[in-house]
Design an enzyme around this catalytic site. Structure first.
Site, PDB file in Angstrom:
ATOM      1  N   THR A 121      31.713  41.937  40.575  1.00  0.00           N
ATOM      2  CA  THR A 121      31.386  43.336  40.855  1.00  0.00           C
ATOM      3  C   THR A 121      30.391  43.876  39.840  1.00  0.00           C
ATOM      4  OG1 THR A 121      33.498  43.730  41.905  1.00  0.00           O
ATOM      5  CG2 THR A 121      32.428  45.651  40.983  1.00  0.00           C
ATOM      6  N   SER A 181      34.190  36.472  42.522  1.00  0.00           N
ATOM      7  CA  SER A 181      35.099  35.543  41.832  1.00  0.00           C
ATOM      8  C   SER A 181      36.374  35.253  42.612  1.00  0.00           C
ATOM      9  CB  SER A 181      35.425  36.020  40.420  1.00  0.00           C
ATOM     10  OG  SER A 181      36.468  36.955  40.408  1.00  0.00           O
ATOM     11  N   LYS A 210      45.204  40.681  35.330  1.00  0.00           N
ATOM     12  CA  LYS A 210      44.733  41.851  36.068  1.00  0.00           C
ATOM     13  C   LYS A 210      45.951  42.534  36.651  1.00  0.00           C
ATOM     14  CE  LYS A 210      41.445  43.486  39.521  1.00  0.00           C
ATOM     15  NZ  LYS A 210      40.437  43.176  40.545  1.00  0.00           N
ATOM     16  N   TYR A 252      31.295  47.374  48.558  1.00  0.00           N
ATOM     17  CA  TYR A 252      30.083  46.751  48.003  1.00  0.00           C
ATOM     18  C   TYR A 252      30.141  45.246  48.199  1.00  0.00           C
ATOM     19  CZ  TYR A 252      33.411  45.562  44.407  1.00  0.00           C
ATOM     20  OH  TYR A 252      34.509  45.064  43.765  1.00  0.00           O
ATOM     21  N   GLU A 303      59.428  25.862  28.406  1.00  0.00           N
ATOM     22  CA  GLU A 303      59.118  27.133  27.755  1.00  0.00           C
ATOM     23  C   GLU A 303      57.688  27.593  28.008  1.00  0.00           C
ATOM     24  OE1 GLU A 303      60.864  29.336  25.974  1.00  0.00           O
ATOM     25  OE2 GLU A 303      62.664  28.240  26.541  1.00  0.00           O
ATOM     26  N   THR A 331      36.362  40.355  38.370  1.00  0.00           N
ATOM     27  CA  THR A 331      37.682  40.616  37.782  1.00  0.00           C
ATOM     28  C   THR A 331      38.799  39.824  38.464  1.00  0.00           C
ATOM     29  OG1 THR A 331      38.070  42.515  39.237  1.00  0.00           O
ATOM     30  CG2 THR A 331      37.066  42.970  37.086  1.00  0.00           C
ATOM     31  N   ASP A 332      38.582  39.418  39.727  1.00  0.00           N
ATOM     32  CA  ASP A 332      39.698  38.868  40.513  1.00  0.00           C
ATOM     33  C   ASP A 332      40.306  37.597  39.920  1.00  0.00           C
ATOM     34  OD1 ASP A 332      39.573  40.934  42.298  1.00  0.00           O
ATOM     35  OD2 ASP A 332      38.468  39.838  43.838  1.00  0.00           O
TER      36      ASP A 332
HETATM   37  N1  ASP Z   1      35.889  40.630  44.065  1.00  0.00           N
HETATM   38  C1  ASP Z   1      35.240  40.939  42.800  1.00  0.00           C
HETATM   39  C2  ASP Z   1      35.161  39.666  41.995  1.00  0.00           C
HETATM   40  O1  ASP Z   1      36.164  39.238  41.478  1.00  0.00           O
HETATM   41  C3  ASP Z   1      36.016  41.985  42.093  1.00  0.00           C
HETATM   42  C4  ASP Z   1      35.482  42.407  40.755  1.00  0.00           C
HETATM   43  O2  ASP Z   1      34.638  41.775  40.142  1.00  0.00           O
HETATM   44  O3  ASP Z   1      35.986  43.446  40.263  1.00  0.00           O
HETATM   45  O4  ASP Z   1      34.104  39.076  41.892  1.00  0.00           O
END
Ligand code: ASP
Length: 311
Positions: free
Chosen positions: A16, A62, A166, A30, A289, A95-96
């Site tokens: 993103t 991602s 996340k 987007y 563990e 972020t994914d």
């Molecule tokens: N779908 C996006 C990714 O992981 C989400 C993001 O980057 O926030 O590339």
């Protein structure tokens, strides 16, 4: 060439942070991975005087991260880390699956220099995009004396690469540290205030990751839940599953309907690891563990690495 250890390498992989929407008020509709990493760097005036080089390794959403990209990324990061003049690496990422990449890179590279993953929750076209500040902060972390290991930088927070998760779908501070640990630090006006030690460990080496996807083991995550059925697991077993991570209820419990299929997997020599699907805590009293305190996603990487080392 720059004087010793001045250079920061920024590797773009998409996400993103490089995303674009049709309107500045659209933060969800987007397309990720549209802008080049050079464009992202060019959008931050304060970075223009830095000794930076930008390189595009991938252009992915991602959610679609794959083994071949991980293998390429780990090798490329290692190549740059081996350069005397390189002080640290920044990776722009979605972020994914950022937590999976962070975990993998720390276990495989355990670098003595900093490798800083950064991302954004809003596309680059947003009215208040968070990517530019995150990128600037990530470079600040990569330049920080004493910084080492794989960390992530997001919304002014520095998070340990082995612990990050996340936890929010929309907020700009979408990540949290592990349940019983805290932030590694914060970035304030370009200065890092560290609360904990930087990640250390023994590197498995990038060569452990095959460049051919077919040579990676097949490892799945299965959640236990009300109304569970064993058929899916049995189908996976018959199709050749090589490792299973159970995202268990509570303190590592599994629905009785899965019991026979789990046992059949174990009998055929397939490792089955238990993690918890709870957002907080670890499996107390677990035999393994290590897996007990990992998220199912990190455990899946760890089990894959273990299987790769055996082959
Ligand atoms: N779908 C996006 C990714 O992981 C989400 C993001 O980057 O926030 O590339």
């Amino acid at each position: 060439m720059q004087s010793a250890q001045q250079q920061i390498v920024i590797i773009g992989t998409g996400g993103t942070i490089a995303g674009a929407a049709g309107s500045a008020t659209d933060n969800v509709g987007y397309k990720a991975g549209q802008l080049s990493v050079a464009t992202l760097v060019g959008a931050v005036p304060a970075l223009q005087s830095e000794a930076l080089e930008a390189e595009q390794l991938a252009q992915l959403d991602s959610k679609d991260m794959d083994e071949v990209t991980w293998a390429r990324l780990a090798r490329r990061v290692q190549q740059h880390l081996d350069r005397e003049e390189v002080r640290g690496i920044v990776i722009t990422h979605g972020t994914d699956t950022l937590e999976e990449t962070a975990y993998l890179l720390q276990r495989v590279l355990a670098p003595r220099k900093p490798v800083v993953l950064t991302a954004a929750m809003r596309p680059a076209t947003a009215l208040q995009a968070d990517g530019p500040q995150n990128l600037l902060d990530a470079v600040a972390v990569a330049k920080t004396p004493g910084a080492r290991g794989v960390v992530a930088v997001m919304a002014g927070q520095v998070l340990h690469g082995l612990e990050i998760r996340k936890t929010h779908t929309y907020r700009l501070d979408a990540f949290e540290p592990g349940p019983d640990t805290g932030l590694l630090g914060v970035v304030e006006e370009g200065v890092v205030r560290a609360f904990r030690d930087w990640p250390t460990g023994e590197a498995l080496g990038a060569a452990v990751l095959p460049e051919d996807a077919a040579r990676w083991p097949w490892v799945e995550v299965l959640a236990s839940h009300g109304g569970a059925r064993g058929q899916a697991l049995e189908a996976w077993r018959q199709a050749g599953l090589q490792g299973l991570v159970l995202a268990c209820t509570g303190n590592g419990t599994v629905h009785q309907a899965l019991g026979a299929a789990v046992e059949a997997l174990r009998q055929s020599g397939v490792p089955v690891w238990r993690t918890t699907r709870c957002a907080q805590g670890r499996i107390v009293g677990a035999a393994d563990e290590k897996a007990a305190q990992l998220t199912p996603w990190a455990a899946r990487i760890e089990l894959s690495l273990q299987l790769l080392q055996q082959h």
